[in-house]
Design a protein around this motif. Structure first.
Motif, PDB file in Angstrom:
ATOM      1  N   SER A   1      24.690  34.977  53.326  1.00 46.09           N
ATOM      2  CA  SER A   1      25.239  35.135  51.972  1.00 46.09           C
ATOM      3  C   SER A   1      25.610  36.591  51.691  1.00 46.09           C
ATOM      4  N   LEU A   2      24.816  37.513  52.226  1.00 43.56           N
ATOM      5  CA  LEU A   2      25.122  38.940  52.054  1.00 43.56           C
ATOM      6  C   LEU A   2      26.411  39.301  52.792  1.00 43.56           C
ATOM      7  N   ILE A   3      26.567  38.771  54.005  1.00 39.10           N
ATOM      8  CA  ILE A   3      27.788  39.013  54.777  1.00 39.10           C
ATOM      9  C   ILE A   3      29.000  38.457  54.039  1.00 39.10           C
ATOM     10  N   THR A   4      28.873  37.251  53.478  1.00 45.29           N
ATOM     11  CA  THR A   4      29.968  36.634  52.726  1.00 45.29           C
ATOM     12  C   THR A   4      30.375  37.507  51.535  1.00 45.29           C
ATOM     13  N   THR A   5      29.387  38.061  50.849  1.00 45.83           N
ATOM     14  CA  THR A   5      29.674  38.954  49.719  1.00 45.83           C
ATOM     15  C   THR A   5      30.466  40.176  50.171  1.00 45.83           C
ATOM     16  N   MET A   6      30.145  40.700  51.350  1.00 46.64           N
ATOM     17  CA  MET A   6      30.880  41.841  51.878  1.00 46.64           C
ATOM     18  C   MET A   6      32.338  41.462  52.207  1.00 46.64           C
ATOM     19  N   PHE A   7      32.528  40.248  52.751  1.00 42.97           N
ATOM     20  CA  PHE A   7      33.893  39.787  53.035  1.00 42.97           C
ATOM     21  C   PHE A   7      34.709  39.710  51.742  1.00 42.97           C
ATOM     22  N   VAL A   8      34.102  39.152  50.705  1.00 37.67           N
ATOM     23  CA  VAL A   8      34.797  39.028  49.414  1.00 37.67           C
ATOM     24  C   VAL A   8      35.127  40.407  48.853  1.00 37.67           C
ATOM     25  N   THR A   9      34.214  41.344  49.011  1.00 40.53           N
ATOM     26  CA  THR A   9      34.439  42.705  48.504  1.00 40.53           C
ATOM     27  C   THR A   9      35.589  43.379  49.247  1.00 40.53           C
ATOM     28  N   SER A  10      35.670  43.178  50.562  1.00 36.99           N
ATOM     29  CA  SER A  10      36.808  43.707  51.325  1.00 36.99           C
ATOM     30  C   SER A  10      38.120  43.116  50.830  1.00 36.99           C
ATOM     31  N   PHE A  11      38.103  41.816  50.563  1.00 36.28           N
ATOM     32  CA  PHE A  11      39.285  41.134  50.048  1.00 36.28           C
ATOM     33  C   PHE A  11      39.704  41.707  48.695  1.00 36.28           C
ATOM     34  N   VAL A  12      38.748  41.851  47.780  1.00 37.65           N
ATOM     35  CA  VAL A  12      39.049  42.351  46.434  1.00 37.65           C
ATOM     36  C   VAL A  12      39.524  43.800  46.481  1.00 37.65           C
ATOM     37  N   LEU A  13      38.934  44.603  47.382  1.00 42.66           N
ATOM     38  CA  LEU A  13      39.366  46.001  47.532  1.00 42.66           C
ATOM     39  C   LEU A  13      40.847  46.080  47.850  1.00 42.66           C
ATOM     40  N   GLN A  14      41.307  45.340  48.856  1.00 47.86           N
ATOM     41  CA  GLN A  14      42.718  45.369  49.224  1.00 47.86           C
ATOM     42  C   GLN A  14      43.591  44.724  48.162  1.00 47.86           C
ATOM     43  N   LEU A  15      43.094  43.669  47.533  1.00 48.72           N
ATOM     44  CA  LEU A  15      43.827  43.027  46.447  1.00 48.72           C
ATOM     45  C   LEU A  15      44.097  44.029  45.333  1.00 48.72           C
ATOM     46  N   ALA A  16      43.074  44.836  45.003  1.00 50.77           N
ATOM     47  CA  ALA A  16      43.219  45.836  43.944  1.00 50.77           C
ATOM     48  C   ALA A  16      44.232  46.906  44.318  1.00 50.77           C
ATOM     49  N   TYR A  17      44.167  47.372  45.574  1.00 45.15           N
ATOM     50  CA  TYR A  17      45.111  48.390  46.025  1.00 45.15           C
ATOM     51  C   TYR A  17      46.550  47.885  45.957  1.00 45.15           C
ATOM     52  N   TYR A  18      46.764  46.660  46.417  1.00 47.54           N
ATOM     53  CA  TYR A  18      48.120  46.165  46.605  1.00 47.54           C
ATOM     54  C   TYR A  18      48.670  45.362  45.435  1.00 47.54           C
ATOM     55  N   SER A  19      47.881  45.134  44.386  1.00 46.47           N
ATOM     56  CA  SER A  19      48.389  44.390  43.232  1.00 46.47           C
ATOM     57  C   SER A  19      49.528  45.138  42.549  1.00 46.47           C
ATOM     58  N   ILE A  20      49.513  46.470  42.672  1.00 49.19           N
ATOM     59  CA  ILE A  20      50.551  47.278  42.027  1.00 49.19           C
ATOM     60  C   ILE A  20      51.788  47.430  42.903  1.00 49.19           C
ATOM     61  N   GLU A  21      51.667  47.116  44.204  1.00 47.11           N
ATOM     62  CA  GLU A  21      52.757  47.382  45.151  1.00 47.11           C
ATOM     63  C   GLU A  21      54.091  46.740  44.767  1.00 47.11           C
ATOM     64  N   PRO A  22      54.139  45.448  44.346  1.00 40.82           N
ATOM     65  CA  PRO A  22      55.439  44.852  44.048  1.00 40.82           C
ATOM     66  C   PRO A  22      56.045  45.271  42.714  1.00 40.82           C
ATOM     67  N   ILE A  23      55.233  45.886  41.833  1.00 35.21           N
ATOM     68  CA  ILE A  23      55.759  46.189  40.493  1.00 35.21           C
ATOM     69  C   ILE A  23      55.827  47.681  40.195  1.00 35.21           C
ATOM     70  N   ILE A  24      55.420  48.511  41.141  1.00 34.46           N
ATOM     71  CA  ILE A  24      55.279  49.932  40.818  1.00 34.46           C
ATOM     72  C   ILE A  24      56.629  50.594  40.524  1.00 34.46           C
ATOM     73  N   THR A  25      57.680  50.200  41.265  1.00 35.41           N
ATOM     74  CA  THR A  25      58.994  50.794  41.018  1.00 35.41           C
ATOM     75  C   THR A  25      59.497  50.450  39.618  1.00 35.41           C
ATOM     76  N   VAL A  26      59.306  49.202  39.209  1.00 32.27           N
ATOM     77  CA  VAL A  26      59.714  48.774  37.865  1.00 32.27           C
ATOM     78  C   VAL A  26      58.894  49.514  36.810  1.00 32.27           C
ATOM     79  N   TYR A  27      57.589  49.654  37.051  1.00 23.15           N
ATOM     80  CA  TYR A  27      56.713  50.324  36.095  1.00 23.15           C
ATOM     81  C   TYR A  27      57.072  51.803  35.956  1.00 23.15           C
ATOM     82  N   ILE A  28      57.336  52.449  37.079  1.00 23.37           N
ATOM     83  CA  ILE A  28      57.742  53.857  37.046  1.00 23.37           C
ATOM     84  C   ILE A  28      59.042  54.009  36.264  1.00 23.37           C
ATOM     85  N   THR A  29      59.968  53.085  36.443  1.00 22.23           N
ATOM     86  CA  THR A  29      61.245  53.129  35.714  1.00 22.23           C
ATOM     87  C   THR A  29      61.005  53.025  34.215  1.00 22.23           C
ATOM     88  N   GLN A  30      60.046  52.194  33.804  1.00 22.79           N
ATOM     89  CA  GLN A  30      59.768  51.996  32.377  1.00 22.79           C
ATOM     90  C   GLN A  30      59.148  53.224  31.734  1.00 22.79           C
TER      91      GLN A  30
END
Length: 407
Positions: free
Chosen positions: A210-239
């Motif tokens: 269960s501890l290992i699974t929590t670490m996998f989820v945390t790795s997933f969320v870390l990258q999700l957080a980094y890349y959530s802005i990737e598709p919209i950053i150019t539009v946001y900067i323009t605004q």
């Protein structure tokens, strides 16, 4: 120089170049697809999404397979396989004659990946225990900074060298990584397992699944957080930008600011995790990162966004090395390659998921909600880590201290 330090230097360079090779295609993909003969804008966008995302999906599937191979035959052979294969495949993308060949090569790139997984396993198992957190912290800067700086570098190289030569240069750097690995990486490897274990059997052998699974989820969320802005950053900067010149460059700088911060902070936080405990760094980083995402929705200019993204990079810099340190401590050595392979799968799926999620949230709710929802996910992850990891490991450490006092 000690062997583990030399291995770390070579692995850092190879991992950095590998992640650049996987991510640098993002800003130039639409341009390259158009150059390959597709003129319809809508079709270009669809093919770009497929060509970018398919590598990460396939990598997520094959990472545990290569992790298993690393446990069976050694980590250095996996490093040589991945670096040479990436060199050939990425270089060949510059010779693609149509989009089908390009997508096929992107799929093949996902299949042969595994350099990062083998490097993490090598450093985790061959480094002196007292330096493991610091070494994994240094190595994590290669993964994070490579994936974040890749899009910026890809766009920059396109202006200097042209689309095709971007692929040739990246392939050439991977060839350098292959040569350095062949000549300088040393490994003392003895296979410890003869039978082939199924995933269920591997899970049963783990002291705390269960501890290992929590670490996998945390790795997933870390990258999700980094890349959530990737598709919209150019539009946001323009605004939020009053000056509409160099929007692409400014967007790349804002997106990559967190990568630069990670390069600076990760080794220090990795060393700190060796002293105070990796679980404490993980919990603190998730909480601070969740808070920092909120003001990004209210910035008035690109420089404020860059500053907050830089602070985000400092906050999250300790996550990847602390996750790897914790995984290493509670995983039997003969299973480390496979477990790190699963963790790398979570990493790749988070990269892909973040790119998809950010665009969908922005399209349906608005750009500001990308930051609010990402912040919520980080905070929820922090609560889960507190319940499943922090309280358990803190209790274990207290029990050990009591035992020592009794003895």
């Amino acid at each position: 120089m000690k062997i583990w330090k030399r291995n770390l230097i070579v692995c850092w360079f190879g991992t950095f170049v590998t992640l650049i090779g996987m991510s640098q295609i993002a800003p130039i993909m639409p341009l390259y697809i158009k150059q390959l003969g597709i003129q319809n804008t809508g079709l270009i966008e669809q093919i770009s999404g497929v060509a970018f995302g398919v590598t990460f999906i396939v990598s997520a599937i094959f990472s545990p397979i290569w992790g298993y191979a690393a446990d069976k035959i050694g980590r250095k052979p996996m490093l040589l396989r991945a670096s040479l294969g990436m060199s050939i495949v990425v270089g060949s993308m510059g010779l693609a004659q149509n989009v089908y060949q390009l997508i096929g090569l992107r799929i093949l790139q996902g299949v042969i990946t595994g350099y990062s997984t083998a490097c993490t396993t090598l450093i985790a198992t061959q480094t002196e225990k007292k330096h493991a957190g610091w070494a994994l912290g240094v190595l994590s800067t290669a993964s994070v900074s490579g994936s974040l700086l890749g899009p910026l570098l890809g766009g920059y190289l396109d202006e200097i060298l042209g689309l095709k030569f971007t692929f040739f240069l990246t392939g050439g750097l991977m060839l350098v990584a292959f040569t350095a690995t062949l000549l300088f990486v040393k490994e003392e490897f003895v296979p410890q397992e003869k039978e082939v274990l199924s995933t269920k059997e591997i899970w049963r052998k783990l002291p705390d699944a269960s501890l290992i699974t929590t670490m996998f989820v945390t790795s997933f969320v870390l990258q999700l957080a980094y890349y959530s802005i990737e598709p919209i950053i150019t539009v946001y900067i323009t605004q939020i930008s009053k000056n509409l010149n160099h929007i692409a460059l400014i967007s790349g700088m804002a997106f990559s600011a967190s990568g630069l911060a990670s390069i600076i902070a990760a080794p220090r936080l990795g060393k700190l995790s060796d002293k105070v405990g990796a679980h404490k760094i993980i919990l603190g980083a998730l909480i601070v990162a969740g808070i920092i995402f909120i003001p990004q929705a209210f910035v008035k200019n690109p420089w404020q966004l860059m500053g907050l993204r830089f602070m985000l990079g400092i906050a999250t810099a300790g996550l990847a090395p602390s996750i790897n340190t914790l995984i290493k401590k509670i995983t039997p050595e003969n299973l480390t390659g496979r477990i790190f392979g699963f963790n790398m799968s979570a990493f790749y799926l988070g990269t892909f998921g973040g790119s998809i999620l950010g665009g969908q949230i922005a399209a349906h709710l608005g750009i500001k909600y990308v930051f609010f929802i990402t912040s919520t996910l980080l905070i929820l992850n922090a609560i889960w880590v507190y319940k499943k990891v922090f309280t358990k490991l803190n209790a274990d450490s207290k029990n050990k201290e009591i035992s020592k006092q009794i003895v």
